[in-house]
Design an enzyme around this catalytic site. Structure first.
Site, PDB file in Angstrom:
ATOM      1  N   LEU A 131     -25.429  34.561 -23.013  1.00 33.67           N
ATOM      2  CA  LEU A 131     -24.022  34.780 -22.660  1.00 33.67           C
ATOM      3  C   LEU A 131     -23.677  34.219 -21.287  1.00 33.67           C
ATOM      4  CD1 LEU A 131     -23.654  38.461 -23.925  1.00 33.67           C
ATOM      5  CD2 LEU A 131     -23.179  36.333 -25.151  1.00 33.67           C
ATOM      6  N   HIS A 132     -22.451  33.740 -21.186  1.00 34.61           N
ATOM      7  CA  HIS A 132     -21.930  33.226 -19.910  1.00 34.61           C
ATOM      8  C   HIS A 132     -20.506  33.762 -19.740  1.00 34.61           C
ATOM      9  CE1 HIS A 132     -19.747  30.472 -22.445  1.00 34.61           C
ATOM     10  NE2 HIS A 132     -20.870  29.965 -22.916  1.00 34.61           N
ATOM     11  N   HIS A 162     -18.057  33.774 -22.713  1.00 27.75           N
ATOM     12  CA  HIS A 162     -18.205  34.900 -23.652  1.00 27.75           C
ATOM     13  C   HIS A 162     -17.607  36.170 -23.049  1.00 27.75           C
ATOM     14  CE1 HIS A 162     -21.902  32.479 -24.860  1.00 27.75           C
ATOM     15  NE2 HIS A 162     -21.244  32.581 -25.991  1.00 27.75           N
ATOM     16  N   LYS A 180     -13.217  26.413 -26.829  1.00 28.38           N
ATOM     17  CA  LYS A 180     -14.105  25.255 -26.691  1.00 28.38           C
ATOM     18  C   LYS A 180     -14.514  24.724 -28.067  1.00 28.38           C
ATOM     19  CE  LYS A 180     -18.385  25.199 -25.049  1.00 28.38           C
ATOM     20  NZ  LYS A 180     -19.105  24.312 -25.984  1.00 28.38           N
ATOM     21  N   ASP A 181     -14.686  25.657 -29.022  1.00 23.07           N
ATOM     22  CA  ASP A 181     -15.017  25.246 -30.384  1.00 23.07           C
ATOM     23  C   ASP A 181     -13.725  25.209 -31.199  1.00 23.07           C
ATOM     24  OD1 ASP A 181     -17.954  25.227 -30.064  1.00 23.07           O
ATOM     25  OD2 ASP A 181     -17.644  27.339 -29.645  1.00 23.07           O
ATOM     26  N   GLN A 232     -14.024  24.863 -34.972  1.00 28.23           N
ATOM     27  CA  GLN A 232     -14.548  26.112 -35.544  1.00 28.23           C
ATOM     28  C   GLN A 232     -13.429  27.136 -35.705  1.00 28.23           C
ATOM     29  OE1 GLN A 232     -18.412  28.056 -34.424  1.00 28.23           O
ATOM     30  NE2 GLN A 232     -17.145  29.319 -33.131  1.00 28.23           N
ATOM     31  N   LEU A 253     -18.068  25.866 -19.724  1.00 29.77           N
ATOM     32  CA  LEU A 253     -19.256  26.714 -19.864  1.00 29.77           C
ATOM     33  C   LEU A 253     -19.773  26.636 -21.299  1.00 29.77           C
ATOM     34  CD1 LEU A 253     -18.590  29.930 -17.767  1.00 29.77           C
ATOM     35  CD2 LEU A 253     -19.436  27.706 -17.070  1.00 29.77           C
TER      36      LEU A 253
END
Ligand code: PAF
Length: 286
Positions: free
Chosen positions: A35-36, A39, A152-153, A156, A187
């Site tokens: 995790l970053h 998240h 970012k996705d 998706q 990130l």
């Protein structure tokens, strides 16, 4: 009450069932761990909107291709657990692969059509079917009212929205913005694979996206022209090797022949051996 970690499908189902019977609103943030702050920003957004929050940590084997990084994908469960507990999460759900995919498991939930025609899909065959299958399975077990995913996705997210709508799961899909380092690098759990040279080179992806946006703001309306502006930034940077640079409609992810409306500039590149993706939605001025 502090956070609990659940490892079995049955325990998670029972917990969600209990909460639902009490009329509580359940949120869900699926992750693959490592995790970053990206998240954690989804977790914070979710916590503001639900009564109980489940976060899954599961490195999903079926969304990795045979030549991809499943085995070396970072696994940092003890650290993830501490971060989620501190954030105020109610349940960390971390099932074993054999619990998610018992022997004989043979089902895939697959979105077809234009959403899986471009961007990452041709480069990662089977990837999105792996994602939709695991997310559909999680939705069945966790039974959330709402689930959070990262921008970012972007592909998706579009595919999961389609699936959720098509299957009538009733789960509300919410999206959190990309979180960046101070030099613009988005990130990602994979950033930890970058060596020193790679880490220095990787913000070129963000600079490439910004160059594309600047070209649009200057009046460029042909995708080829915008792509050329992005390439000019990226080409001289080593060890960056672009896999694709695309400009698509931000909603449908369809290729555009002339830019208008809301578009998505999207990029995938290898930085050394590490594949990174990034994107930037841009409203094209009239
Ligand atoms: O975005 C991810 O980390 C994964 O694709 C997800 C949604 C957790 C499914 O494994």
């Amino acid at each position: 009450m502090g956070m609990v970690m659940l490892r079995t499908i049955r325990a998670q189902q029972a917990c969600s069932e209990r909460w639902r019977r009490r009329g509580l609103r359940l949120g869900f943030v699926p992750t693959m761990g490592a995790l970053h702050a990206g998240h954690l920003s989804l977790v914070a957004a979710a916590l503001r909107n639900v009564d109980r929050l489940v976060v899954s940590v599961f490195v999903n084997p079926i969304q990795f291709g045979p030549r991809e990084d499943f085995h070396r994908y970072p696994r940092t469960l003890a650290r993830d657990r501490a971060l989620l507990s501190r954030a105020g999460v109610d349940v960390l759900f971390s099932p074993a692969p054999a619990a998610m995919y018992p022997p004989g498991f043979a089902t895939r939930v697959t979105v077809e059509g234009p959403l899986v025609a471009g961007l990452c899909a041709p480069w990662r065959p089977g990837h999105f079917a792996g994602v939709t299958t695991v997310v559909a399975r999680f939705f069945q077990v966790v039974r959330p009212h709402a689930a959070w995913f990262g921008q970012k996705d972007a592909q998706q997210v579009a595919i999961i929205r389609r699936m959720t709508q098509d299957l009538g799961t009733g789960v509300r899909i919410l999206v959190g913005p990309i979180v960046r380092e101070s030099d613009g690098l988005a990130l990602s759990s994979r950033n930890r694979f970058l060596d020193r040279a790679g880490r220095m080179a990787a913000p070129a992806l963000w600079r490439g996206l910004q160059a594309g946006r600047a070209a649009i703001r200057r009046g460029e309306r042909s995708p080829a022209g915008v792509r050329a502006a992005m390439r000019r930034v990226l080409a001289p940077v080593s060890p960056v090797r672009v896999q694709y640079l695309d400009i698509v409609d931000a909603e449908t992810l369809q290729p555009l022949y002339r830019l208008r409306g809301r578009v998505l500039l999207a990029i995938a590149a290898f930085v050394g051996r590490t594949r990174l993706i990034d994107n930037l939605p841009v409203r094209v001025p009239r």
